[in-house]
Scaffold this motif. Structure first.
Motif, PDB file in Angstrom:
ATOM      1  N   GLU A   2       2.352   3.278   9.077  1.00  0.00           N
ATOM      2  CA  GLU A   2       2.023   3.962   7.817  1.00  0.00           C
ATOM      3  C   GLU A   2       2.963   5.142   7.550  1.00  0.00           C
ATOM      4  N   HIS A   3       3.284   5.876   8.595  1.00  0.00           N
ATOM      5  CA  HIS A   3       4.195   7.017   8.428  1.00  0.00           C
ATOM      6  C   HIS A   3       5.575   6.519   7.990  1.00  0.00           C
ATOM      7  N   TRP A   4       6.039   5.429   8.587  1.00  0.00           N
ATOM      8  CA  TRP A   4       7.328   4.849   8.198  1.00  0.00           C
ATOM      9  C   TRP A   4       7.286   4.418   6.728  1.00  0.00           C
ATOM     10  N   LYS A   5       6.207   3.737   6.332  1.00  0.00           N
ATOM     11  CA  LYS A   5       6.079   3.268   4.940  1.00  0.00           C
ATOM     12  C   LYS A   5       6.106   4.437   3.956  1.00  0.00           C
ATOM     13  N   ARG A   6       5.360   5.482   4.257  1.00  0.00           N
ATOM     14  CA  ARG A   6       5.340   6.659   3.362  1.00  0.00           C
ATOM     15  C   ARG A   6       6.732   7.292   3.268  1.00  0.00           C
ATOM     16  N   THR A   7       7.434   7.345   4.385  1.00  0.00           N
ATOM     17  CA  THR A   7       8.771   7.939   4.404  1.00  0.00           C
ATOM     18  C   THR A   7       9.743   7.096   3.570  1.00  0.00           C
TER      19      THR A   7
END
Length: 149
Positions: A2-7
């Motif tokens: 999720e953090h990768w997707k948001r970034t």
């Protein structure tokens, strides 16, 4: 994940708005996350896809900045990473299989880049090494296979 997707989403918004310096920073953060989590991601296909997308987005950004040599570096880096993943027996089979599936995409992207922007030293070296390795693997495989008959 999720953090990768948001970034990546943040980077894509910056890229679309023409805020290329900010986009590059976010893409580099996404790439760092993808690389750190590459062997730890619960879904091997997502891990490989995140790494490929991160590299390809940076390649696109550098093309927009009229820096094709930087762009080809990212395209070569991910293709080479996938080739190394395929050959690494210590990695789980799911990750190696995902690398195989995605390597055809990275190879096509690299060839498309070369057809549009010309050849660069790293792309030439990578493709020549890839051809030589494939030829060697085929000859070894044929030799092994013929000995079994």
């Amino acid at each position: 994940m999720e953090h990768w997707k948001r970034t990546i989403e943040r980077a894509n918004r910056c890229f679309a708005a023409g805020e290329l310096v900010d986009a590059r920073e976010h893409y580099l953060q996404a790439l760092a996350l993808a690389q750190v989590l590459f062997e730890r991601w619960s879904d091997a296909d997502e891990a490989v896809a995140a790494c490929v997308i991160s590299h390809h987005n940076l390649a696109d950004l550098h093309l927009r900045l009229n820096q094709p040599e930087e762009s080809v570096e990212y395209l070569c880096a991910i293709h080479q990473r996938l080739l190394h993943t395929l050959q690494n027996d210590r990695l789980v089979p799911a990750l190696r299989e995902a690398a195989l599936r995605h390597s055809s995409k990275t190879y096509v992207e690299l060839l498309n880049f070369i057809s549009e922007h010309g050849e660069y030293p790293r792309s030439n070296l990578l493709l020549k090494n890839n051809v030589a390795q494939t030829t060697l693997e085929r000859s070894v495989h044929r030799g092994h296979h013929s000995g079994a008959h």
